[in-house]
Enzyme design. Structure first.
Site, PDB file in Angstrom:
ATOM      1  N   THR A  73      43.757 -10.453 -12.067  1.00  0.00           N
ATOM      2  CA  THR A  73      44.071  -9.037 -11.889  1.00  0.00           C
ATOM      3  C   THR A  73      44.578  -8.731 -10.490  1.00  0.00           C
ATOM      4  OG1 THR A  73      42.555  -8.259 -13.603  1.00  0.00           O
ATOM      5  CG2 THR A  73      43.074  -6.716 -11.841  1.00  0.00           C
ATOM      6  N   GLU A 108      60.372  -0.812 -14.826  1.00  0.00           N
ATOM      7  CA  GLU A 108      60.479  -2.260 -14.867  1.00  0.00           C
ATOM      8  C   GLU A 108      61.239  -2.684 -16.116  1.00  0.00           C
ATOM      9  OE1 GLU A 108      56.728  -4.173 -14.301  1.00  0.00           O
ATOM     10  OE2 GLU A 108      56.218  -3.001 -12.539  1.00  0.00           O
ATOM     11  N   ASP A 155      39.895 -21.464 -20.064  1.00  0.00           N
ATOM     12  CA  ASP A 155      38.507 -21.702 -20.456  1.00  0.00           C
ATOM     13  C   ASP A 155      38.096 -20.873 -21.671  1.00  0.00           C
ATOM     14  OD1 ASP A 155      38.303 -23.337 -18.136  1.00  0.00           O
ATOM     15  OD2 ASP A 155      37.924 -21.561 -16.928  1.00  0.00           O
ATOM     16  N   HIS A 202      57.737 -15.806 -16.275  1.00  0.00           N
ATOM     17  CA  HIS A 202      58.295 -14.735 -15.459  1.00  0.00           C
ATOM     18  C   HIS A 202      59.629 -15.203 -14.895  1.00  0.00           C
ATOM     19  CE1 HIS A 202      58.764 -11.512 -12.578  1.00  0.00           C
ATOM     20  NE2 HIS A 202      57.712 -10.905 -13.111  1.00  0.00           N
ATOM     21  N   ARG A 218      61.806  -9.556 -20.472  1.00  0.00           N
ATOM     22  CA  ARG A 218      61.639 -10.774 -19.684  1.00  0.00           C
ATOM     23  C   ARG A 218      62.198 -12.023 -20.350  1.00  0.00           C
ATOM     24  NH1 ARG A 218      55.604  -9.860 -17.057  1.00  0.00           N
ATOM     25  NH2 ARG A 218      56.300  -8.344 -15.512  1.00  0.00           N
ATOM     26  N   HIS A 265      53.755 -17.516 -16.747  1.00  0.00           N
ATOM     27  CA  HIS A 265      53.196 -16.279 -16.206  1.00  0.00           C
ATOM     28  C   HIS A 265      52.107 -15.672 -17.071  1.00  0.00           C
ATOM     29  CE1 HIS A 265      53.019 -12.593 -13.960  1.00  0.00           C
ATOM     30  NE2 HIS A 265      53.478 -11.861 -14.958  1.00  0.00           N
ATOM     31  N   ARG A 313      55.529 -10.030 -24.030  1.00  0.00           N
ATOM     32  CA  ARG A 313      54.889  -8.854 -23.430  1.00  0.00           C
ATOM     33  C   ARG A 313      55.891  -7.985 -22.683  1.00  0.00           C
ATOM     34  NH1 ARG A 313      52.354  -7.807 -18.071  1.00  0.00           N
ATOM     35  NH2 ARG A 313      53.282  -9.786 -17.451  1.00  0.00           N
TER      36      ARG A 313
END
Length: 841
Positions: free
Chosen positions: A61, A132, A231, A252, A301, A362, A397
């Site tokens: 984050t 963006e 994990d 990315h 993207r 990314h 995304r």
């Protein structure tokens, strides 16, 4: 001789200590800490435990630069945010999940600000909104220019520290603990350090929330921190949970290129830089995104990443450039201080030279499959944030949706645990095959993944990668249980699953690019790959996408403000009700299976048509191969007009006829009646509006039909706006008291008030109502109310006439100057428009 099986549990010592909790959250990013904080608010007496692999402030984050996407601009709408997300997701987004994201998002963001997060504002104090890639409007909030994640993390950590939430830091989660019924009842973990909880221990809890972040370290070059070793996904696989769409890894497009051979975490050059006007160029200075996509450098993207990769291959170069020299030093230092500092640290001055960039791993769009409440396929196990697959991201995304997803679905998880209150069960010892891989294979695994399962993929590259991963399971020596071997095993497990899914998906879609299958294939691959781990190894299942209608129809419905998934579900229920188990017995008995025909959908009466795409979806669902429309929703048609021509199996056309026409005739009836009211008051300035008097399950469609007829919509639900009516006034002790009670509890919601006497108007205006409903007013009193509002109201106050309206009185009421005429009959009792299906010949 086959390679060793992927272990179902990590080899580890027996737990040497135990902690009990009501909820254990694994991960301390935006998703994990939001779950913990929200649950602690709902259950103040509960014990909430957060387990984090590094320090509480570490994780993915804090590296987020771009920001959080949310609809805050009055000119923006949730529908536009939804549409942008669906476009980026390339057909695989769960529309219900995206709608949840975009509608709940603004509130979740405000609650984050209430927890102390401070975002950049304009000179007049308004939130500064950026843009963006993939977003058609400015809707990105950011902090410190390009340090949004760091500010979000700071605020959440401070909130956790200030409360009663317990935290175990430097703890690597190992495996899920279950009870005899297979429900999640805690986790085992290893704490790295000294003290009472040193070494392997166990946390027993009623609910387990995975918020472990991403898996970027599967690749040699990534934007992810070193702790992002997959994990959570690996734990879920070993526990038997379903992992969905793991092949969709977003690369990315603009990561700072640090030179040939550089590996590990690389500095990110946020998409917000392009959002402010920077552009991509090659070594010759050519802007190569122009003509590639209508949004050029701000394309989604996957489009930008592919264009960069193509240009690198064409020119034989290892990177391209991002040119922001026109920004000037002040903008770089104030708007993008983190990026500016990173560039300068590596000897690049973006004020005077373009920045060398190349794609890097990314974000994982897939992950542990969840529902809209964050529930996985294992009872008591939840997943949130990048480790999960909520359906929001689809195949790719949309920028800055990730932090928002963490906020929105974290709150839903906390509320679900609070509502469900999982009953405690006794943990039982696990009895599954254990194993570890040699930690020395880690760099080899990463190199093979970057070479064969990265941006460019093919059958050959994926098969080579799969063979290399199988070989990596072999080890000539015993592998001791420790952090390095546990992480290497997790990476290898997830890499194997990802490579298998990428090899299985024989198409190019979103962030999955197959050079040997370079087109999107909705006929074969409009669906999801679900992976589970069994004693026999990885098992893969193809699950058709829930939005089963053709993409063009889904896009048309979305553009009309309708949810394709909801329409599809409605059609499914209607057909199930109509056909029952035996099906259309008359057609089955009288029509040969191979017989085909052309049929016309024909208007028998004059009217306004609505619902053609819905009717077409019914026919297509039952086999219509061709559908050509000769009319459009909202058009006036005359008796005898052909609205749509279909071609397909006769059985299918006739079986679909009743359901398709039931919907089409009803919606067209609503549109036709609305059109009559609109004509009646034409030129007055008033508008015709519906109400919530709708048939169960048809509200969205009926309100759409009102729009087709030229009307506008009132509230969709009881939560869209507060409407204070006479019974609320009685219960609250007065209209002013009711108004204040609503404003105090829901400060951001618009408030509407219904009055039935003229003397109630002044108190309502005193309180600041934005919409006043004049219920059963005479024409004379309506005119007086309009005059009072004109004389008194400081701000814009809208008036709506409702109750007792007829077509005969509509003109007189509209001439008073009211803004709206609310007509419940539009959706409640409109007569159907006569429309039929005629088989040719």
């Amino acid at each position: 001789m086959s390679a060793p099986a992927i272990p179902l549990r990590l080899t580890a010592p027996d737990p040497g200590w135990t902690v009990d909790a009501d909820v254990v959250v694994v991960g301390s990013g935006v998703a994990g800490l939001t779950v913990a904080l929200r649950y602690a608010e709902l259950e103040p007496a509960a014990k909430v435990l957060v387990v984090t692999k590094d320090g509480l402030s570490s994780g993915s984050t804090r590296w987020a630069q771009g920001g959080i996407a949310a609809v805050l601009d009055p000119h923006d709408t949730p529908e536009e945010h939804l549409n942008d997300t669906l476009v980026a997701g390339v057909g695989l987004c769960d529309v219900r999940a995206v709608r949840t994201l975009v509608t709940d998002g603004p509130g979740a963001l405000r609650r984050l600000m209430a927890r102390g997060a401070r975002f950049d504002r304009t000179g007049d104090g308004e939130l500064q909104l950026g843009r963006e890639g993939g977003h058609r409007r400015r809707r990105i909030v950011h902090a410190g220019g390009d340090a949004t994640g760091a500010e979000v993390q700071r605020a959440l950590v401070e909130a956790v520290r200030a409360g009663s939430i317990e935290v175990i830091e430097h703890a690597l989660v190992l495996d899920l603990i279950k009870d005899a019924q297979g429900r999640a009842r805690g986790v085992t973990l290893h704490v790295m350090g000294e003290g009472a909880r040193d070494g392997v221990g166990a946390v027993h809890a009623r609910a387990v929330v995975l918020a472990t972040g991403g898996m970027g370290q599967v690749y040699a070059v990534t934007t992810n921190p070193v702790v992002s070793t997959a994990d959570g996904v690996a734990l879920a696989l070993r526990a038997g949970a379903v992992v969905r769409d793991i092949e969709f890894v977003q690369f990315h497009p603009t990561v700072l290129w640090l030179g040939a051979g550089s590996t590990g975490q690389q500095p990110l050059i946020s998409e917000a830089v392009r959002g402010e006007g920077a552009f991509l160029i090659d070594h010759e200075g050519e802007r190569f995104m122009t003509g590639v996509h209508e949004m050029a450098d701000l394309a989604p993207r996957d489009v930008v990443t592919k264009a960069i990769t193509r240009r690198m291959r064409e020119t034989g170069r290892e990177h391209v450039y991002l040119d922001g020299r026109h920004f000037g030093r002040e903008m770089w230092e104030t708007r993008f201080p983190t990026i500016y500092a990173a560039c300068r640290e590596h000897g690049i001055d973006p004020v005077t030279e373009p920045i060398p960039v190349a794609p890097a791993a990314h974000y994982a769009s897939g992950g542990v499959r969840t529902d809209l409440r964050g529930r996985t396929s294992i009872d008591g196990l939840y997943a949130c944030g990048e480790v999960s697959c909520t359906g929001v991201h689809g195949a790719n995304r949309l920028a800055s949706n990730s932090l928002l997803e963490g906020l929105v679905f974290a709150e839903r998880i906390a509320e679900d645990i609070h509502a469900v209150r999982p009953s405690p069960g006794d943990p039982v010892p696990a009895s599954a095959q254990e194993g570890l891989v040699d930690p020395r294979v880690r760099s080899r695994v990463q190199a093979h993944m970057s070479a064969g399962a990265s941006v460019l993929r093919s059958r050959e590259s994926l098969m080579q990668t799969a063979r290399a991963l199988r070989d990596a399971r072999w080890t000539p020596v015993a592998v001791p249980p420790r952090t390095e071997s546990w992480e290497a095993t997790n990476l290898l497990t997830v890499a194997t699953a990802l490579t298998g899914a990428a090899a299985a998906r024989l198409e190019t879609r979103g962030s999955h690019w197959r050079e040997d299958h370079d087109v999107r294939d909705d006929n074969e691959w409009l669906g999801h790959l679900d992976v589970t781990l069994t004693e026999e190894g990885l098992r893969m299942t193809y699950t058709p996408h829930e939005d089963t209608m053709p993409a063009r129809l889904a896009q048309e419905l979305t553009a009309a403000g309708l949810d394709p998934a909801e329409v599809d579900a409605l059609i499914a229920r209607a057909l199930e009700e109509d056909l029952q188990e035996a099906g259309d017995v008359t057609s089955l008995a009288t029509i040969p299976a191979e017989q085909r025909a052309v049929a016309d959908v024909v208007a028998r009466k004059d009217g306004v048509v609505a619902g053609l795409a819905v009717a077409e979806a019914v026919f297509v669902r039952l086999g219509a191969a061709r559908a050509e429309r000769t009319a459009k929703d909202g058009e006036r048609v005359r008796a005898g007009d052909v609205l749509m021509t279909l071609e397909g199996p006769v059985r299918g056309l006739l079986t679909a006829e009743r359901t398709a026409l039931n919907l089409l005739t009803h919606l067209s009836g609503v549109a036709t009646l609305t059109g009559r009211w609109v004509e009646e008051i034409n030129g007055t300035g008033a508008r015709v509006r519906d109400s919530r008097k709708t048939l169960p399950g048809l509200r969205a469609l009926e309100k759409y039909a009102v729009r087709c007829g030229g009307g506008v919509n009132h509230r969709m639900s009881l939560s869209d706006a507060a409407l204070i009516k006479d019974n609320h006034v009685v219960a609250a002790g007065g209209v002013a008291e009711a108004f204040r009670a609503v404003r105090e509890r829901y400060p951001d919601l618009p408030i509407e008030v219904e009055i039935d006497r003229l003397d109630q108007l002044d108190p309502v205006l005193d309180e600041g109502a934005e919409l006043i409903l004049l219920d059963n007013f005479t024409v004379e009193d309506t005119a007086r109310a309009v005059q009072v509002v004109k004389n008194r109201a400081k701000n814009r106050v809208a008036l709506e006439a409702s109750g007792g309206l007829t077509l005969e009185s509509a003109r007189d009421v509209a001439d008073t100057g009211v803004d709206y005429l609310a007509v419940g009959a539009l959706t409640h009792s409109a007569p159907a428009l006569d429309i039929a299906l005629d088989l040719r010949g």
